[in-house]
Design a protein around this motif. Structure first.
Motif, short mmCIF file in Angstrom:
data_model
loop_
_atom_site.label_atom_id
_atom_site.label_comp_id
_atom_site.label_asym_id
_atom_site.label_seq_id
_atom_site.Cartn_x
_atom_site.Cartn_y
_atom_site.Cartn_z
N TRP A 185 0.81 -1.23 0.00
CA TRP A 185 0.00 0.00 0.00
C TRP A 185 0.84 1.28 0.00
O TRP A 185 0.59 2.16 -0.83
CB TRP A 185 -1.01 0.02 1.15
CG TRP A 185 -2.01 -1.10 1.14
CD1 TRP A 185 -2.44 -1.81 2.22
CD2 TRP A 185 -2.73 -1.65 0.02
NE1 TRP A 185 -3.35 -2.77 1.84
CE2 TRP A 185 -3.55 -2.69 0.50
CE3 TRP A 185 -2.75 -1.37 -1.35
CZ2 TRP A 185 -4.38 -3.44 -0.33
CZ3 TRP A 185 -3.57 -2.13 -2.19
CH2 TRP A 185 -4.38 -3.14 -1.68
N PRO A 186 1.85 1.43 0.88
CA PRO A 186 2.64 2.68 0.86
C PRO A 186 3.39 2.85 -0.48
O PRO A 186 3.54 3.98 -0.97
CB PRO A 186 3.63 2.52 2.02
CG PRO A 186 3.08 1.45 2.88
CD PRO A 186 2.24 0.56 2.00
N TRP A 187 3.86 1.75 -1.04
CA TRP A 187 4.55 1.80 -2.32
C TRP A 187 3.61 2.26 -3.43
O TRP A 187 3.93 3.16 -4.20
CB TRP A 187 5.11 0.40 -2.62
CG TRP A 187 5.70 0.20 -3.97
CD1 TRP A 187 6.80 0.84 -4.50
CD2 TRP A 187 5.25 -0.70 -4.97
NE1 TRP A 187 7.05 0.38 -5.77
CE2 TRP A 187 6.12 -0.58 -6.08
CE3 TRP A 187 4.22 -1.62 -5.04
CZ2 TRP A 187 5.97 -1.32 -7.24
CZ3 TRP A 187 4.08 -2.38 -6.20
CH2 TRP A 187 4.94 -2.22 -7.28
N LEU A 188 2.41 1.68 -3.48
CA LEU A 188 1.43 2.07 -4.49
C LEU A 188 1.00 3.52 -4.29
O LEU A 188 0.82 4.26 -5.27
CB LEU A 188 0.22 1.14 -4.44
CG LEU A 188 0.49 -0.29 -4.92
CD1 LEU A 188 -0.64 -1.21 -4.53
CD2 LEU A 188 0.73 -0.33 -6.43
N ASP A 189 0.85 3.94 -3.04
CA ASP A 189 0.47 5.33 -2.78
C ASP A 189 1.54 6.30 -3.26
O ASP A 189 1.22 7.37 -3.79
CB ASP A 189 0.18 5.53 -1.29
CG ASP A 189 -1.09 4.81 -0.84
OD1 ASP A 189 -1.92 4.44 -1.70
OD2 ASP A 189 -1.24 4.62 0.38
N ALA A 190 2.81 5.94 -3.10
CA ALA A 190 3.90 6.80 -3.57
C ALA A 190 3.91 6.88 -5.10
O ALA A 190 4.08 7.96 -5.67
CB ALA A 190 5.24 6.28 -3.05
N ILE A 191 3.69 5.77 -5.76
CA ILE A 191 3.61 5.77 -7.23
C ILE A 191 2.40 6.59 -7.67
O ILE A 191 2.48 7.39 -8.61
CB ILE A 191 3.55 4.33 -7.78
CG1 ILE A 191 4.89 3.63 -7.55
CG2 ILE A 191 3.19 4.33 -9.27
CD1 ILE A 191 4.87 2.15 -7.87
N GLY A 192 1.27 6.39 -7.01
CA GLY A 192 0.06 7.14 -7.34
C GLY A 192 0.25 8.64 -7.18
O GLY A 192 -0.23 9.42 -8.00
N ALA A 193 0.97 9.05 -6.14
CA ALA A 193 1.24 10.48 -5.92
C ALA A 193 2.11 11.03 -7.06
O ALA A 193 1.86 12.14 -7.56
CB ALA A 193 1.91 10.70 -4.56
N TRP A 194 3.11 10.26 -7.49
CA TRP A 194 3.95 10.70 -8.61
C TRP A 194 3.09 10.83 -9.87
O TRP A 194 3.16 11.84 -10.58
CB TRP A 194 5.11 9.72 -8.85
CG TRP A 194 6.00 10.15 -9.97
CD1 TRP A 194 7.10 10.97 -9.86
CD2 TRP A 194 5.88 9.85 -11.37
NE1 TRP A 194 7.65 11.18 -11.11
CE2 TRP A 194 6.93 10.49 -12.04
CE3 TRP A 194 4.99 9.07 -12.11
CZ2 TRP A 194 7.12 10.40 -13.42
CZ3 TRP A 194 5.16 8.97 -13.49
CH2 TRP A 194 6.21 9.62 -14.14
N ALA A 195 2.26 9.82 -10.13
CA ALA A 195 1.41 9.82 -11.33
C ALA A 195 0.44 11.00 -11.29
O ALA A 195 0.23 11.67 -12.30
CB ALA A 195 0.65 8.49 -11.44
N ASP A 196 -0.14 11.27 -10.14
CA ASP A 196 -1.06 12.39 -10.01
C ASP A 196 -0.35 13.71 -10.32
O ASP A 196 -0.91 14.59 -10.98
CB ASP A 196 -1.67 12.42 -8.60
CG ASP A 196 -2.68 13.53 -8.44
OD1 ASP A 196 -3.60 13.63 -9.28
OD2 ASP A 196 -2.55 14.32 -7.48
N GLY A 197 0.88 13.83 -9.87
CA GLY A 197 1.66 15.03 -10.15
C GLY A 197 2.00 15.22 -11.62
O GLY A 197 2.34 16.32 -12.05
N ARG A 198 1.90 14.16 -12.40
CA ARG A 198 2.19 14.21 -13.84
C ARG A 198 0.91 14.33 -14.67
O ARG A 198 0.98 14.40 -15.90
CB ARG A 198 2.95 12.95 -14.27
CG ARG A 198 4.32 12.78 -13.65
CD ARG A 198 5.31 13.89 -13.93
NE ARG A 198 5.39 14.22 -15.34
CZ ARG A 198 5.93 15.32 -15.85
NH1 ARG A 198 6.46 16.22 -15.03
NH2 ARG A 198 5.96 15.55 -17.14
#
Length: 169
Positions: free
Chosen positions: A59-72
């Motif tokens: 979950w924390p790993w996916l959340d970090a990837i999701g935050a990067w994707a959202d920023g893009r």
């Protein structure tokens, strides 16, 4: 692809996410982020020891990837993530709703052979069976394409771009 999308290159270990991701990003003219870089050290230690991750680990790993994707969002980007289960992809889409997935697929023996010959990666080939057991391929209602990993990296990236262009315009 006419509008810059954020693309998640997904698949089991050894399909070439780290190789294809940067090639795809270069062809699309957007930045690439290596999904493994988002893992907490504890996850890398577990996988290095041959222990599959639990959902709580992911979950924390996916959340970090999701935050990067959202920023893009609106800018485009390519990020790698195994994203093996639908619930993982749903979590990524919750953070960045416009995601498009490129599922790298291939014959288990080809992928195992590639894993056996790669160097410097923490994921042991012994975890490949657990990856295939966990894998839930993209479903019809998920925005994405499946790309076979046979051939050269350039051929695979070319097929991915063609399929993405057909999907997203």
């Amino acid at each position: 692809m006419s509008t810059p999308h954020v693309v998640v290159v997904m698949g089991v270990a050894g399909t070439g996410k780290t190789t294809i991701g940067p090639l795809l990003a270069a062809r699309l003219g957007v930045p690439y982020a290596e999904g493994d870089a988002f893992h907490p050290e504890a996850n890398i230690a577990k996988m290095s020891a041959g222990t599959p991750l639990t959902d709580d680990d992911r979950w924390p790993w996916l959340d970090a990837i999701g935050a990067w994707a959202d920023g893009r969002t609106g800018l485009g980007g390519v990020v790698s993530s195994s994203a093996l289960k639908r619930v993982y992809r749903d979590r990524l889409r919750a953070a960045a709703p416009g995601l498009v997935f490129v599922h790298l697929t291939g014959d288990r023996s080809l992928i195992a052979d590639r894993m056996a010959h790669r160097q410097g990666h923490f994921m042991p080939a012994a975890l490949l069976d657990s990856q295939f057991a966990t894998l839930e391929p993209l479903q019809a209602d998920e925005s994405g394409v499946a790309v076979d990993v046979s051939g050269t990296p350039e051929e695979i990236a070319g097929r991915a771009v063609a399929l993405l262009t057909a999907l997203t315009g």
